[in-house]
Design a protein around this motif. Structure first.
Motif, PDB file in Angstrom:
ATOM      1  N   THR A 196       1.013 -14.792  37.217  1.00 20.98           N
ATOM      2  CA  THR A 196      -0.228 -15.531  36.974  1.00 20.98           C
ATOM      3  C   THR A 196      -0.537 -15.650  35.487  1.00 20.98           C
ATOM      4  N   PHE A 197       0.459 -15.378  34.649  1.00 16.42           N
ATOM      5  CA  PHE A 197       0.341 -15.553  33.205  1.00 16.42           C
ATOM      6  C   PHE A 197       0.913 -16.928  32.870  1.00 16.42           C
ATOM      7  N   PHE A 198       0.040 -17.887  32.612  1.00 19.66           N
ATOM      8  CA  PHE A 198       0.505 -19.222  32.254  1.00 19.66           C
ATOM      9  C   PHE A 198      -0.587 -19.966  31.519  1.00 19.66           C
ATOM     10  N   HIS A 299     -12.817 -17.696  21.816  1.00 18.57           N
ATOM     11  CA  HIS A 299     -11.371 -17.894  21.873  1.00 18.57           C
ATOM     12  C   HIS A 299     -10.803 -17.595  23.265  1.00 18.57           C
ATOM     13  N   GLN A 300      -9.552 -17.983  23.426  1.00 21.28           N
ATOM     14  CA  GLN A 300      -8.765 -17.597  24.595  1.00 21.28           C
ATOM     15  C   GLN A 300      -7.497 -16.930  24.079  1.00 21.28           C
ATOM     16  N   VAL A 301      -7.164 -15.752  24.634  1.00 21.04           N
ATOM     17  CA  VAL A 301      -6.034 -14.965  24.141  1.00 21.04           C
ATOM     18  C   VAL A 301      -4.937 -14.914  25.190  1.00 21.04           C
ATOM     19  N   VAL A 310      -0.446  -4.465  24.776  1.00 21.81           N
ATOM     20  CA  VAL A 310      -1.331  -5.300  25.596  1.00 21.81           C
ATOM     21  C   VAL A 310      -2.608  -4.541  25.944  1.00 21.81           C
ATOM     22  N   ASP A 311      -2.464  -3.277  26.335  1.00 22.95           N
ATOM     23  CA  ASP A 311      -3.632  -2.476  26.702  1.00 22.95           C
ATOM     24  C   ASP A 311      -4.575  -2.290  25.515  1.00 22.95           C
ATOM     25  N   ALA A 312      -4.013  -1.982  24.341  1.00 23.35           N
ATOM     26  CA  ALA A 312      -4.836  -1.769  23.153  1.00 23.35           C
ATOM     27  C   ALA A 312      -5.534  -3.059  22.740  1.00 23.35           C
ATOM     28  N   LEU A 329      -5.647 -13.201  28.771  1.00 25.29           N
ATOM     29  CA  LEU A 329      -4.571 -13.475  29.724  1.00 25.29           C
ATOM     30  C   LEU A 329      -3.334 -12.744  29.237  1.00 25.29           C
ATOM     31  N   ALA A 330      -2.738 -11.937  30.107  1.00 25.25           N
ATOM     32  CA  ALA A 330      -1.703 -11.032  29.610  1.00 25.25           C
ATOM     33  C   ALA A 330      -0.574 -10.840  30.595  1.00 25.25           C
ATOM     34  N   ASP A 331       0.588 -10.523  30.031  1.00 24.27           N
ATOM     35  CA  ASP A 331       1.766 -10.133  30.796  1.00 24.27           C
ATOM     36  C   ASP A 331       2.362  -8.944  30.063  1.00 24.27           C
TER      37      ASP A 331
END
Length: 350
Positions: A196-198, A299-301, A310-312, A329-331
């Motif tokens: 779902t990362f897109f 913003h959108q990241v 990613v966690d930090a 939004l992350a993977d």
């Protein structure tokens, strides 16, 4: 035995067998629950169990803590139902748009772009095409039943080959084979598209694109898709590595920065040696974002790479910089070792 799962607030419903996970059933039904690794390591699929009872399979404590479970949270990638369920989760639109396929593929090319990174180009059968969203991934189906996940590094319209960026994890079953034994014309099998990362094409917010190591692969696909769409959204790419050589496609990023007036590239190196003659930014890559953009509220990241990064980034961007949580939004790339470190007990959630 089959149970019914109801998703709030959307009201979507799907059936889930008692021997399958809630996430697996949702994917089968085309319901877009957010997810990443599917093996209990990243926590992307975590949501609230409003009603019903599940049993959790093996998972990492960081993905779902005992305290979170006691508060009614569930990790849907390893939660199996014992009753009808009502769950609360943010659905991702567009996940079920393209069919998930199992396909054979031929290795077309193996390009070594760094000491420990190759670009693997795959050729699909002549009558097949994989439809996917920029940022998604595939899973290789290995002979022992195991799977290995890699993101597509090319946008969907650039589909002569599927390209993947693979880093050599020494001692890793699959990457040892890729680097030591794999040859052009070898046949592999995979399943996809997954994840779902897109790219969220409906948004007009400025994009911060954050990558570490080969986390650049899906970020590259997202940038290519935005360029193809004619997007004028401001894009700033922060790509981090230990040494300059880890930024193995820096010349491409520099070319984007020259050609696109709305694109900025910020390379960040954490452990440069004297012989690298590095004069650019140093330190943790997500700290560079905070230094440049202390207010991320508009913003959108998009973030991809090592889970610790990613966690930090999520913690600091949301907690310190005002980024809305649903705009992160992350993977997080998880490995076989991450899965092996999962909690090896099963726990019920009520």
């Amino acid at each position: 035995m089959s149970f019914q799962v109801t998703v709030q607030p959307s009201g979507r419903q799907f059936s889930c067998e008692e021997d399958e996970t809630v996430l697996g059933a949702a994917i089968r039904a085309g319901v877009g629950l957010p997810y990443g690794c599917k093996n209990g390591a990243c926590g992307s699929c975590k949501g609230k169990l409003v009603e019903g009872r599940v049993t959790h399979g093996a998972h990492q404590e960081k993905a779902l803590s005992v305290a979170e479970e006691e508060r009614g949270m569930a990790l849907f990638c390893c939660a199996k139902p014992h009753s009808d369920l009502v769950i609360e989760a943010r659905e991702v639109l567009g996940v079920g748009e393209f069919p998930i396929k199992k396909l054979p593929t031929r290795v077309a090319k193996i390009d070594r772009v760094a000491d420990d990174v190759v670009v693997l180009s795959l050729q699909l059968p002549a009558n097949e095409r994989l439809q996917y969203k920029a940022g998604q991934y595939i899973e290789f189906l290995l002979k022992d039943g195991k799977r290995r996940s890699y993101s597509m590094a090319n946008a969907p319209h650039l589909d002569e080959h599927l390209t993947l960026h693979i880093r050599h994890m020494y001692g890793g079953l699959f990457t040892d084979h890729v680097f030591n034994n794999m040859k052009e014309r070898d046949i592999l099998r995979f399943e996809g598209p997954l994840g779902t990362f897109f790219l969220r094409e409906e948004s007009d917010k400025p994009m911060v694109l954050l990558a570490s190591g080969t986390g650049f692969a899906p970020i590259k696909a997202i940038i290519e898709q935005a360029i193809h769409n004619g997007s004028k959204r401001p894009m700033t790419l922060y790509w981090g590595g230990r040494r300059p050589k880890d930024l193995y496609m820096a010349s491409l990023c520099e070319q984007w920065a020259r050609d696109l007036p709305h694109f900025t590239y910020v390379p960040v190196v954490s452990e440069a040696l004297p012989e690298d003659n590095w004069t650019g930014r140093t330190g943790f890559v997500h700290h560079a974002v905070i230094e440049d953009l202390p207010d991320l509220s508009g913003h959108q990241v998009y973030a991809c790479g090592a889970p610790v990064m990613v966690d930090a980034a999520k913690r600091d961007f949301v907690g310190r910089c005002g980024l809305p949580e649903d705009e992160f939004l992350a993977d997080a790339f998880t490995s076989e070792a991450d899965a092996a470190d999962a909690v090896l007990t099963t726990t019920p959630a009520f």
